[in-house]
Design an enzyme around this catalytic site. Structure first.
Site, short mmCIF file in Angstrom:
data_model
loop_
_atom_site.label_atom_id
_atom_site.label_comp_id
_atom_site.label_asym_id
_atom_site.label_seq_id
_atom_site.Cartn_x
_atom_site.Cartn_y
_atom_site.Cartn_z
N LYS A 1 0.86 -1.20 0.00
CA LYS A 1 0.00 0.00 0.00
C LYS A 1 0.88 1.23 0.00
CE LYS A 1 -3.96 -2.22 0.36
NZ LYS A 1 -5.14 -2.09 -0.47
N ASP B 1 -1.26 -4.78 -5.54
CA ASP B 1 -2.69 -4.53 -5.48
C ASP B 1 -3.29 -4.73 -6.87
OD1 ASP B 1 -5.03 -4.02 -4.09
OD2 ASP B 1 -4.06 -2.47 -2.89
N GLU B 2 -4.63 -4.85 -6.90
CA GLU B 2 -5.28 -5.26 -8.15
C GLU B 2 -5.10 -4.23 -9.28
OE1 GLU B 2 -6.91 -4.68 -5.29
OE2 GLU B 2 -8.01 -2.84 -5.70
N HIS C 1 -7.15 -12.61 -8.05
CA HIS C 1 -7.87 -11.52 -7.41
C HIS C 1 -9.21 -11.38 -8.12
CE1 HIS C 1 -8.95 -7.76 -5.61
NE2 HIS C 1 -7.80 -7.69 -4.94
N LYS D 1 -14.03 -5.74 5.11
CA LYS D 1 -14.77 -4.63 4.49
C LYS D 1 -15.65 -5.03 3.31
CE LYS D 1 -11.12 -3.11 1.23
NZ LYS D 1 -10.04 -2.18 0.95
O1 LIG Z 1 -6.55 -6.50 -2.74
C1 LIG Z 1 -6.99 -6.59 -1.59
O2 LIG Z 1 -7.46 -7.64 -1.16
C2 LIG Z 1 -7.02 -5.34 -0.78
O3 LIG Z 1 -6.06 -4.50 -1.31
C3 LIG Z 1 -6.87 -5.49 0.68
O4 LIG Z 1 -6.47 -4.27 1.25
P1 LIG Z 1 -6.95 -3.81 2.68
O5 LIG Z 1 -6.55 -4.89 3.65
O6 LIG Z 1 -6.25 -2.51 2.97
O7 LIG Z 1 -8.42 -3.65 2.62
MG LIG Z 2 -6.70 -4.58 -3.23
#
Ligand SMILES: O=C(O)[C@H](O)COP(=O)(O)O
Ligand SMILES: [Mg+2]
Length: 428
Positions: A151, A179-180, A270, A310
Site C-alpha cells: 500500500k 494490489d489489483e 484476485h 470490508k
Molecule cells: O486487494 C486486496 O485484497 C485489498 O487490497 C486489501 O487491502 P486492505 O486490507 O487494505 O483492505
Molecule cells: Mg486490493
C-alpha cells in the site's frame, strides 16, 4: 409455438451439465413459459420456431427443465454435453449465462450454480499447485499463511514498493502481493518492480530462514503481453504470478493457466469486479459459479471474502465458497441453491481472505476458516503505528496467540507490536 422443454422427472445423465437458475418472469409471463424460453435460448432455440431445427436434432440436443419451483422461483436445467466445447469456459458461459440474462421475458435471472459432469471436468486441468502445492512451496504446513498487499495501492515507485515488500517479509509475512490496480504504470513499471522486489524477497528469505513469496500482478492488455510478463517473472526466479480474473477474462485466464504450467508458476486470483455480476442476489451470476470456474480452470488461490472485513458476503456464503475451493465432494444444499459437485480429485484451491482486515480479527478469522486460509492485510499492516514490519509482526503474534488458544490481550502483555495493534484497532 416453441417446443416445450419442461421435462419434470427427467433424470440428468452422467454426462449432462446441470444448472440452477433463479428466475423472475416479467408481469404477464407464465413461469413455465419463461423457463422454456430461457432453456431454449441457452441451448438450441430462438424466439420463434425455426424451420432449420429438425425434430430429430431438437430431440437429441434439447434442454431438460427437470425441476421447476414457481414459489421458490427456481429451476434446474440439464444440458447435453454435446452442446458445449468441453474445455472452454467462455463457450459454456456464452450459453448458460449469455443472452438469457438480457431477455425481456424475465425481470431477473440469476445463474446460481453449475454442476459439471466428470466428462467435462476431465477436459480441464484444475490447479497445478493447489493448496498442498502452495504449502510445500511456502514450507508451512500447520498454520494459515499471512500475506500483505503493498500500500498505497498505486503511486509508489519501484524502489519504495520493493522496500515496503521487504519490510513486510522481514516482519513476518509469507506472501506479499501487488494490489489489483497495479500493473505496469509509469511510476512503477512491471519489470523494474518485479526485479527489485524479488531481490529483496530473497534477502528476507536468507535473513529470516523462511520462504518469502512475491505475487506480481501480470494483468495486461493482451494475452500475449500477459504471458510475456509471466515469463519475465519466471526468468527472475519467481514462484508466483497474480491476475485480476474478471477484468482479464476467461480466455486470458485459461491462456495463463496453460503457460503457468510451463513456467512452473503458481497463480493467485484476485476477484475484483466480480460484484458487477455477482452482488445482486436476483440477477447475474453467483460468486459460487465464479469460484467453481476458477478451480476448474486451475487457479491455485482465490479471494473468497472475509466475513469480518470490508467486503460484502455473509458467513454462510463465504463458507460455501470455501467448500468449493477445498472439498472433493460438495453435497447439494437446496436452501443455498447449491448442486452436488464431485470434483473428481481436482486439486483444492487455497482460499484467500482479504479486504479490510486488521491483526485484531485473526482469532475470528481462525475460528471461521481454520488453518487452510491465506489471511491478507493491507491497511491492517501498513497502518501499524510502528510501521510495516511491526504490522506484519503483530499479525504473526496474533496468529500465534490464536493457534495456542491465548487471548490477544494476554499475548500482548509481552508482545509489543501486538499490544500497539490492539491499542489502534481493538474496538473498545
Ligand atoms: O486487494 C486486496 O485484497 C485489498 O487490497 C486489501 O487491502 P486492505 O486490507 O487494505 O483492505
Ligand atoms: Mg486490493
Amino acid at each position: 409455438m416453441r417446443r416445450d422443454y419442461i421435462d419434470i422427472g427427467y433424470s440428468p445423465k452422467d454426462t449432462d451439465l446441470v444448472c440452477e437458475f433463479h428466475i423472475e418472469p416479467t408481469a404477464g409471463v407464465n413461469f413455465e413459459e419463461a423457463a422454456t424460453h430461457m432453456a431454449g435460448e441457452s441451448s438450441i432455440d430462438s424466439w420463434t420456431e425455426i424451420a432449420t431445427l429438425s425434430p430429430e436434432l431438437a430431440e437429441k440436443l434439447k434442454p431438460h427443465v427437470f425441476y421447476a419451483n414457481e414459489e421458490a422461483q427456481s429451476v434446474r436445467v440439464a444440458y447435453s454435453e454435446d452442446l458445449f466445447e468441453l474445455g472452454s469456459v467462455p463457450q459454456v458461459l456464452s450459453a448458460v449465462a449469455g443472452n438469457i440474462l438480457s431477455m425481456k421475458i424475465v425481470d431477473n435471472l440469476r445463474l446460481q450454480d453449475i454442476a459439471f459432469p466428470r466428462s467435462m471436468l476431465r477436459e480441464f486441468k484444475g490447479p497445478n499447485f493447489g493448496l498442498p502445492g502452495i504449502r510445500k512451496l511456502v514450507g508451512v504446513q500447520d498454520r494459515p499463511l499471512i500475506g500483505t498487499i503493498v500500500k498505497p495501492k498505486v503511486g509508489l515507485n519501484s524502489e519504495k514498493h520493493a522496500e515496503v515488500a521487504y519490510n513486510s517479509f522481514a516482519g513476518g509475512c509469507d506472501l506479499v502481493k501487488d494490489d489489483e490496480n497495479l500493473t505496469d504504470q509509469k511510476f512503477n513499471g512491471f519489470e523494474k518492480r518485479a526485479e527489485l522486489t524479488l531481490k529483496l524477497a530473497e534477502k528476507a528469505e536468507s535473513e529470516t530462514g523462511e520462504r518469502k513469496m512475491y505475487l506480481c500482478n501480470v494483468t495486461a492488455p493482451t494475452c500475449k503481453e500477459m504471458v510475456r510478463r509471466m515469463n519475465v517473472l519466471k526468468d527472475l526466479g519467481a514462484s508466483y504470478a497474480m491476475v485480476d480474473i474478471v477484468p482479464a477474462g476467461w480466455t486470458a485466464i485459461q491462456t495463463l493457466r496453460e503457460e503457468a504450467q510451463d513456467a512452473g508458476l503458481a497463480l493467485h486470483a484476485h476477484r475484483c469486479m466480480h460484484s458487477a455480476y455477482t452482488r445482486n442476489p436476483r440477477h447475474g451470476i453467483s460468486m459460487l459459479v465464479v469460484a467453481k470456474l476458477c478451480r476448474l480452470v486451475g487457479l491455485d488461490q482465490l479471494h473468497i471474502g472475509t466475513v469480518v472485513g470490508k467486503m460484502h458476503g455473509e458467513k454462510h456464503e463465504v463458507l460455501n465458497l470455501r467448500d468449493q475451493c477445498v472439498l472433493d465432494k460438495v453435497p447439494a444444499d437446496e436452501s443455498q441453491h447449491i448442486l452436488a459437485q464431485d470434483w473428481g480429485g481436482l486439486k483444492p484451491m487455497f482460499p484467500v481472505a482479504s479486504g479490510g482486515l486488521a491483526p485484531t480479527m485473526i482469532p475470528d478469522l481462525y475460528s471461521i476458516f481454520g488453518k487452510d486460509v491465506i489471511m491478507q492485510f493491507g491497511g491492517g499492516i501498513h497502518a501499524h503505528p510502528m510501521g510495516t514490519a511491526a504490522g506484519a509482526t503483530a499479525c504473526r503474534q496474533a496468529l500465534e496467540a490464536s493457534l495456542e488458544g491465548i487471548s490477544l490481550q494476554d499475548y500482548a502483555k509481552d508482545h509489543k507490536e501486538l499490544e500497539i495493534a490492539l491499542g489502534k484497532w481493538l474496538k473498545k
